[in-house]
Motif scaffolding. Structure first.
Motif, PDB file in Angstrom:
ATOM      1  N   SER A 114     119.203  53.849  41.174  1.00 48.04           N
ATOM      2  CA  SER A 114     118.679  53.632  42.520  1.00 48.04           C
ATOM      3  C   SER A 114     118.757  52.153  42.869  1.00 48.04           C
ATOM      4  CB  SER A 114     117.228  54.128  42.611  1.00 48.04           C
ATOM      5  OG  SER A 114     116.764  54.101  43.948  1.00 48.04           O
ATOM      6  N   SER A 115     118.281  51.820  44.078  1.00 52.05           N
ATOM      7  CA  SER A 115     118.301  50.428  44.540  1.00 52.05           C
ATOM      8  C   SER A 115     116.988  50.055  45.190  1.00 52.05           C
ATOM      9  CB  SER A 115     119.427  50.223  45.559  1.00 52.05           C
ATOM     10  OG  SER A 115     120.681  50.404  44.970  1.00 52.05           O
ATOM     11  N   LEU A 116     116.610  48.791  45.016  1.00 50.01           N
ATOM     12  CA  LEU A 116     115.441  48.216  45.675  1.00 50.01           C
ATOM     13  C   LEU A 116     115.953  47.247  46.736  1.00 50.01           C
ATOM     14  CD1 LEU A 116     114.381  49.269  42.940  1.00 50.01           C
ATOM     15  CD2 LEU A 116     112.949  47.247  42.800  1.00 50.01           C
ATOM     16  N   ASN A 117     115.244  47.194  47.872  1.00 52.60           N
ATOM     17  CA  ASN A 117     115.678  46.359  48.985  1.00 52.60           C
ATOM     18  C   ASN A 117     114.754  45.175  49.214  1.00 52.60           C
ATOM     19  OD1 ASN A 117     115.302  45.903  52.225  1.00 52.60           O
ATOM     20  ND2 ASN A 117     117.438  46.132  51.626  1.00 52.60           N
ATOM     21  N   CYS A 118     115.352  44.054  49.603  1.00 56.56           N
ATOM     22  CA  CYS A 118     114.597  42.865  49.975  1.00 56.56           C
ATOM     23  C   CYS A 118     115.215  42.299  51.250  1.00 56.56           C
ATOM     24  CB  CYS A 118     114.667  41.841  48.843  1.00 56.56           C
ATOM     25  SG  CYS A 118     114.003  40.201  49.275  1.00 56.56           S
ATOM     26  N   SER A 119     114.480  42.385  52.350  1.00 55.96           N
ATOM     27  CA  SER A 119     114.935  41.802  53.615  1.00 55.96           C
ATOM     28  C   SER A 119     114.234  40.474  53.822  1.00 55.96           C
ATOM     29  CB  SER A 119     114.609  42.738  54.785  1.00 55.96           C
ATOM     30  OG  SER A 119     115.288  43.962  54.638  1.00 55.96           O
ATOM     31  N   TYR A 120     114.966  39.480  54.352  1.00 58.44           N
ATOM     32  CA  TYR A 120     114.355  38.166  54.458  1.00 58.44           C
ATOM     33  C   TYR A 120     114.759  37.443  55.739  1.00 58.44           C
ATOM     34  CZ  TYR A 120     118.925  36.341  52.992  1.00 58.44           C
ATOM     35  OH  TYR A 120     120.272  36.035  52.915  1.00 58.44           O
ATOM     36  N   THR A 121     113.889  36.557  56.176  1.00 59.41           N
ATOM     37  CA  THR A 121     114.217  35.586  57.227  1.00 59.41           C
ATOM     38  C   THR A 121     113.752  34.230  56.713  1.00 59.41           C
ATOM     39  OG1 THR A 121     112.101  35.998  58.335  1.00 59.41           O
ATOM     40  CG2 THR A 121     114.002  37.206  59.150  1.00 59.41           C
ATOM     41  N   VAL A 122     114.650  33.261  56.789  1.00 60.21           N
ATOM     42  CA  VAL A 122     114.345  31.929  56.269  1.00 60.21           C
ATOM     43  C   VAL A 122     115.135  30.910  57.075  1.00 60.21           C
ATOM     44  CG1 VAL A 122     116.156  32.030  54.509  1.00 60.21           C
ATOM     45  CG2 VAL A 122     114.179  30.547  54.154  1.00 60.21           C
ATOM     46  N   SER A 123     114.550  29.757  57.278  1.00 59.86           N
ATOM     47  CA  SER A 123     115.211  28.697  58.041  1.00 59.86           C
ATOM     48  C   SER A 123     116.106  27.893  57.114  1.00 59.86           C
ATOM     49  CB  SER A 123     114.156  27.808  58.687  1.00 59.86           C
ATOM     50  OG  SER A 123     113.208  27.380  57.720  1.00 59.86           O
ATOM     51  N   GLY A 124     117.228  28.468  56.728  1.00 59.19           N
ATOM     52  CA  GLY A 124     118.153  27.798  55.824  1.00 59.19           C
ATOM     53  C   GLY A 124     117.879  28.215  54.385  1.00 59.19           C
ATOM     54  N   LEU A 125     118.705  29.090  53.851  1.00 61.05           N
ATOM     55  CA  LEU A 125     118.445  29.645  52.518  1.00 61.05           C
ATOM     56  C   LEU A 125     118.976  28.713  51.445  1.00 61.05           C
ATOM     57  CD1 LEU A 125     117.440  32.143  50.866  1.00 61.05           C
ATOM     58  CD2 LEU A 125     119.815  32.924  50.898  1.00 61.05           C
ATOM     59  N   ARG A 126     118.084  28.309  50.552  1.00 59.69           N
ATOM     60  CA  ARG A 126     118.520  27.520  49.383  1.00 59.69           C
ATOM     61  C   ARG A 126     118.808  28.466  48.224  1.00 59.69           C
ATOM     62  NH1 ARG A 126     115.581  23.542  45.288  1.00 59.69           N
ATOM     63  NH2 ARG A 126     117.240  22.024  44.952  1.00 59.69           N
ATOM     64  N   GLY A 127     118.010  29.516  48.117  1.00 60.57           N
ATOM     65  CA  GLY A 127     118.219  30.482  47.048  1.00 60.57           C
ATOM     66  C   GLY A 127     117.335  31.696  47.240  1.00 60.57           C
ATOM     67  N   LEU A 128     117.792  32.836  46.729  1.00 60.12           N
ATOM     68  CA  LEU A 128     116.993  34.056  46.711  1.00 60.12           C
ATOM     69  C   LEU A 128     116.810  34.446  45.252  1.00 60.12           C
ATOM     70  CD1 LEU A 128     116.961  37.109  48.957  1.00 60.12           C
ATOM     71  CD2 LEU A 128     117.233  37.461  46.499  1.00 60.12           C
ATOM     72  N   PHE A 129     115.596  34.825  44.904  1.00 58.35           N
ATOM     73  CA  PHE A 129     115.246  35.015  43.497  1.00 58.35           C
ATOM     74  C   PHE A 129     114.641  36.389  43.284  1.00 58.35           C
ATOM     75  CE2 PHE A 129     115.896  30.556  42.783  1.00 58.35           C
ATOM     76  CZ  PHE A 129     115.586  29.986  44.005  1.00 58.35           C
ATOM     77  N   TRP A 130     114.957  36.988  42.150  1.00 63.64           N
ATOM     78  CA  TRP A 130     114.323  38.226  41.717  1.00 63.64           C
ATOM     79  C   TRP A 130     113.526  37.940  40.447  1.00 63.64           C
ATOM     80  CZ3 TRP A 130     113.894  42.784  44.208  1.00 63.64           C
ATOM     81  CH2 TRP A 130     114.770  43.050  45.267  1.00 63.64           C
ATOM     82  N   TYR A 131     112.301  38.500  40.443  1.00 61.40           N
ATOM     83  CA  TYR A 131     111.415  38.382  39.300  1.00 61.40           C
ATOM     84  C   TYR A 131     110.935  39.774  38.911  1.00 61.40           C
ATOM     85  CZ  TYR A 131     110.961  33.313  39.852  1.00 61.40           C
ATOM     86  OH  TYR A 131     111.203  31.960  39.920  1.00 61.40           O
ATOM     87  N   ARG A 132     110.551  39.903  37.652  1.00 59.96           N
ATOM     88  CA  ARG A 132     109.938  41.130  37.148  1.00 59.96           C
ATOM     89  C   ARG A 132     108.522  40.782  36.711  1.00 59.96           C
ATOM     90  NH1 ARG A 132     111.618  45.428  32.665  1.00 59.96           N
ATOM     91  NH2 ARG A 132     109.524  45.828  31.838  1.00 59.96           N
ATOM     92  N   GLN A 133     107.546  41.632  37.068  1.00 60.76           N
ATOM     93  CA  GLN A 133     106.174  41.387  36.653  1.00 60.76           C
ATOM     94  C   GLN A 133     105.601  42.627  35.980  1.00 60.76           C
ATOM     95  OE1 GLN A 133     103.287  40.321  39.723  1.00 60.76           O
ATOM     96  NE2 GLN A 133     102.082  39.170  38.236  1.00 60.76           N
ATOM     97  N   ASP A 134     105.173  42.468  34.742  1.00 61.67           N
ATOM     98  CA  ASP A 134     104.498  43.527  34.006  1.00 61.67           C
ATOM     99  C   ASP A 134     102.989  43.396  34.226  1.00 61.67           C
ATOM    100  OD1 ASP A 134     107.026  42.921  31.744  1.00 61.67           O
ATOM    101  OD2 ASP A 134     106.702  44.896  32.619  1.00 61.67           O
ATOM    102  N   PRO A 135     102.243  44.488  34.112  1.00 61.90           N
ATOM    103  CA  PRO A 135     100.782  44.437  34.359  1.00 61.90           C
ATOM    104  C   PRO A 135     100.084  43.393  33.500  1.00 61.90           C
ATOM    105  CG  PRO A 135     101.529  46.709  34.217  1.00 61.90           C
ATOM    106  CD  PRO A 135     102.699  45.859  33.823  1.00 61.90           C
ATOM    107  N   GLY A 136      99.255  42.576  34.141  1.00 58.02           N
ATOM    108  CA  GLY A 136      98.489  41.571  33.414  1.00 58.02           C
ATOM    109  C   GLY A 136      99.283  40.357  32.985  1.00 58.02           C
ATOM    110  N   LYS A 137     100.528  40.247  33.449  1.00 62.31           N
ATOM    111  CA  LYS A 137     101.392  39.126  33.067  1.00 62.31           C
ATOM    112  C   LYS A 137     101.840  38.362  34.303  1.00 62.31           C
ATOM    113  CE  LYS A 137     101.679  40.485  28.702  1.00 62.31           C
ATOM    114  NZ  LYS A 137     101.120  39.698  27.570  1.00 62.31           N
ATOM    115  N   GLY A 138     102.321  37.138  34.079  1.00 64.23           N
ATOM    116  CA  GLY A 138     102.936  36.406  35.166  1.00 64.23           C
ATOM    117  C   GLY A 138     104.355  36.896  35.393  1.00 64.23           C
TER     118      GLY A 138
END
Lengths: 113, 113
Positions: free
Chosen positions: A19-43
């Protein structure tokens, strides 16, 4: 103001069901787009950086892609250990704000054995 | 240590008390961020430090919140006269040269009774 919207909020998949996850964005000049994973109770844990439309990055069962308005995180043949909340974030280019990252609310992925 | 260290991991306080949260970033990382994560909400930017530059305080929700970074390393986030709406997980992250690849600590969970 920079904005990031992620969909769906939650996703349940059977093991092996891609499957796929979607991320829509608006930004005034994109320097970078980042994906993170977060597990419960963790950063959050860094996964990918994408800089320009058309760019793709892969890591094991995950592939991230970027267009001028959105990013997708494709998950191929997921396993239960892929269960986590996936966060998308954008960073504006220099001169368009500070180097803060603006995060979406995340997609909570559950992979059922 | 190898990662970002935060203390305390859990803090329960009474309304009206002051609290201090500490962050020890990865050695050599020049950028340091504080974010707040409330239940069901995304990561909310609070403050950003980069080297010896003036910090970006644009995310601090009120003048009860302040932060400092001593010697370009350890940072302390102080919340004065805590309110129940301050209850959240406070996350610290560091990065090398504000690249956007953030390394997060495990957070300090604050509960205001």
């Amino acid at each position: 103001e920079d904005q990031v919207t992620q969909s769906p909020e939650a996703l349940r998949l059977q093991e092996g069901e891609s499957s796929s996850l979607n991320c829509s964005y608006t930004v005034s000049g994109l320097r970078g787009l980042f994906w993170y994973r977060q597990d419960p109770g963790k950063g959050p844990e860094f996964l990918f950086t994408l800089y320009s439309a058309g760019e793709e990055k892969e890591k094991e069962r995950l592939k991230a892609t970027l267009t001028k308005k959105e990013s997708f995180l494709h998950i191929t043949a997921p396993k239960p250990e892929d269960s986590a909340t996936y966060l998308c974030a954008v960073q504006a280019s220099p001169g368009a704000g500070s180097y803060q990252l603006t995060f979406g609310k995340g997609t909570k992925l559950s992979v059922i054995p | 240590g190898a990662g970002v260290s935060q203390s305390p991991s859990n803090k329960v306080t009474e309304k009206g008390k002051d609290v201090e949260l500490r962050c020890d970033p990865i050695s050599g990382h020049t950028a340091l961020y504080w974010y707040r994560q409330s239940l069901g909400q995304g990561l909310e930017f609070l403050i950003y430090f980069q080297g010896n530059s003036a910090p970006d305080k644009s995310g601090l929700p009120s003048d009860r919140f302040s932060a400092e970074r001593t010697g370009g390393s350890v940072s302390t986030l102080t919340i004065q006269r805590t309110q129940q709406e301050d209850s959240a997980v406070y996350l610290c992250a560091s990065s090398l040269h504000s690249t956007g690849e953030l390394f997060f600590g495990e957070g300090s969970r604050l509960t205001v009774l």
